[in-house]
Design an enzyme around this catalytic site. Sequence first.
Site, PDB file in Angstrom:
ATOM      1  N   CYS A   1      42.608  36.233  19.179  1.00 15.92           N
ATOM      2  CA  CYS A   1      42.852  35.840  20.569  1.00 15.92           C
ATOM      3  C   CYS A   1      41.863  34.754  21.001  1.00 15.92           C
ATOM      4  O   CYS A   1      41.984  33.625  20.550  1.00 15.92           O
ATOM      5  CB  CYS A   1      42.841  37.064  21.479  1.00 15.92           C
TER       6      CYS A   1
ATOM      7  N   ARG B   1      46.265  35.078  28.722  1.00 16.92           N
ATOM      8  CA  ARG B   1      46.943  34.201  29.680  1.00 16.92           C
ATOM      9  C   ARG B   1      47.084  32.788  29.146  1.00 16.92           C
ATOM     10  O   ARG B   1      47.886  32.019  29.619  1.00 16.92           O
ATOM     11  CB  ARG B   1      46.138  34.115  30.980  1.00 16.92           C
TER      12      ARG B   1
ATOM     13  N   HIS C   1      46.661  40.602  18.770  1.00 17.66           N
ATOM     14  CA  HIS C   1      45.598  41.546  18.372  1.00 17.66           C
ATOM     15  C   HIS C   1      46.089  42.448  17.238  1.00 17.66           C
ATOM     16  O   HIS C   1      46.630  43.525  17.503  1.00 17.66           O
ATOM     17  CB  HIS C   1      45.223  42.430  19.562  1.00 17.66           C
TER      18      HIS C   1
ATOM     19  N   GLU D   1      44.373  44.262  15.388  1.00 12.75           N
ATOM     20  CA  GLU D   1      43.555  45.490  15.293  1.00 12.75           C
ATOM     21  C   GLU D   1      44.210  46.700  15.962  1.00 12.75           C
ATOM     22  O   GLU D   1      44.000  47.832  15.549  1.00 12.75           O
ATOM     23  CB  GLU D   1      42.155  45.244  15.879  1.00 12.75           C
TER      24      GLU D   1
HETATM   25  N1  GLN Z   1      40.760  34.695  27.637  1.00 12.27           N
HETATM   26  C1  GLN Z   1      41.786  34.322  26.720  1.00 12.27           C
HETATM   27  C2  GLN Z   1      43.156  34.327  27.385  1.00 12.27           C
HETATM   28  O1  GLN Z   1      43.334  34.946  28.415  1.00 12.27           O
HETATM   29  C3  GLN Z   1      41.778  35.230  25.498  1.00 12.27           C
HETATM   30  C4  GLN Z   1      42.078  36.658  25.793  1.00 12.27           C
HETATM   31  C5  GLN Z   1      41.706  37.597  24.670  1.00 12.27           C
HETATM   32  O2  GLN Z   1      40.902  37.270  23.820  1.00 12.27           O
HETATM   33  N2  GLN Z   1      42.252  38.801  24.690  1.00 12.27           N
HETATM   34  O3  GLN Z   1      44.050  33.708  26.880  1.00 12.27           O
END
Ligand code: GLN
Length: 537
Positions: free
Chosen positions: A385, A466, A511, A513
């Site tokens: 992410c 986001r 994710h 994980e």
């Molecule tokens: N802050 C980033 C976003 O909102 C990544 C979010 C995250 O790592 N879960 O896209």
Amino acid sequence: MSISPSKYIFVTGGVTSSLGKGIISASLGKLLMGRGYSVTIQKLDPYINVDPGTMNPYEHGECYVTEDGAETDLDLGHYERFLNTPTSQANNVTTGKIYQTVINKEREGAYLGKTVQIIPHITDEIKRCIKLLGDTEKYDFVITEIGGTVGDIESLPYIEAVRQLKWELGEDTLFIHLTLVPFLKASGELKTKPTQHSVKTLLESGIQPDILVCRTEHELGIDIKRKIALFCNVEKEAVIESIDVESIYEVPIKMLDEGLDKVVLKKLNLNDSTKLNLDNWNSFLKKLKNPKKTVSIGLIGKYIELKDSYKSITEAFIHAGTTHNCAVKVKWIHAESINTKNVKKELKGLDGVLVAPGFGDRGIEGKILAIKYVRENNIPFLGICLGMQCAVIEFARNVIGMKKAHTTEIDSKTKYPVIDIMQEQKEIINKGGTMRLGAFTCNIKNGSKTKKAYKRNSAKERHRHRYEFNNTYLEDFEKAGMLATGINPDSNLVEIMEIPKHPWFVGVQFHPEYKSTVSSPHPLFIDFIKACLNQKN
Ligand code: GLN
């Protein structure tokens, strides 16, 4: 095997928090499943947030995301990792959610003429949320873990609701209470008084526990068990010792040795002589406890003071490592501590590096520096992410030459917004539950490292973000050697970025994980650790 109606098991905690109610619930679930029953586990959380998605990891640890896009307590991660069955929105209930529903109903006029009160309106809504899982007829057992400690003001409505359920459902319910039996070093004694007091507190609320699970650092012995049984009105066999163990994955076996599953079945008038099959679990444990090799992986994040912030990642390391008979040693690296002077020293000797998810600008330049180092030095890299987004920023700045490229999350005026807010997110103002959440399909390109890892053409993976890769720049990236190898077929969003020339450099917008379990370790983690092993050799 099928039981109808479902049996409801309530797990409460006393004396102190953090006794491991989640692990005990998951372990009991595992044992019941091992006997062929279907089980689901639910967590009731006493806080007023509607979900933990708006909380800082320092407050709450990791926010776990379910397949259907609920932002939930990290205990749900344990439930999935142990039982290998997905949880959903219905598996995590919070006080915030309960009140929100009741207040919305009040505004709609559902209680016209009535005074809306904790009893019966709040407690009825709690009972509805608990029974919802049993009413699906999908589960023989619904295990409900009640967060917090008995006596807390916050959890009183939950305790009252389950007391009422006991009245309504009678023999189909069972109460397990977890307590602590502390050891006083000075006198060399185990003390049962805290357990007695916490059972008394429960009794004041009208609940007599059927089973006590006693967390302890030393063996309880028969005399202590007898004493607890006598003072707390439970049978001696129903006093279960829960001694500290090295790995949480040993707990189901400890509970089996203590006979927890048998007592539960007996008390619910079910046959306790059904055959128990834990073969897969035991072979996992054997491998886990006898690793033949080790790899060292650097985990770079900004919440590393609280290891629970990255719970699913470290558990995924354990699952995937065990597949290779390999122990994974994690070096926790604070993203804020990395600078141009120390990056080499910080990452020296590591067989791989994982850059963690996150929000906001703290530590971001440290993450980018670390990624530059692993990219240039051929060290296996997995970015999750925000970790993937940092890899994109690093590549833009240092390979493509887009000076000061950034994500608009941090620099809204950047000349090169290589990571940008998703179109669908632009008009959203509310913060709670509004990210891109839950499972989406990702098509995986032939010839990529991820394709080799997954051995499939597509995967469904969970999201919580986001911002996204900005497709305006895709051609620049691909020309320079970073390829989009995973694409969402419906939205065309980039899900995976890879550098084919690097031994193993993968960034994923999702994710992985969250989906790693004991019986099904995640293919990306398996392949990442394999790359780390190759690196080591
Ligand atoms: N802050 C980033 C976003 O909102 C990544 C979010 C995250 O790592 N879960 O896209």
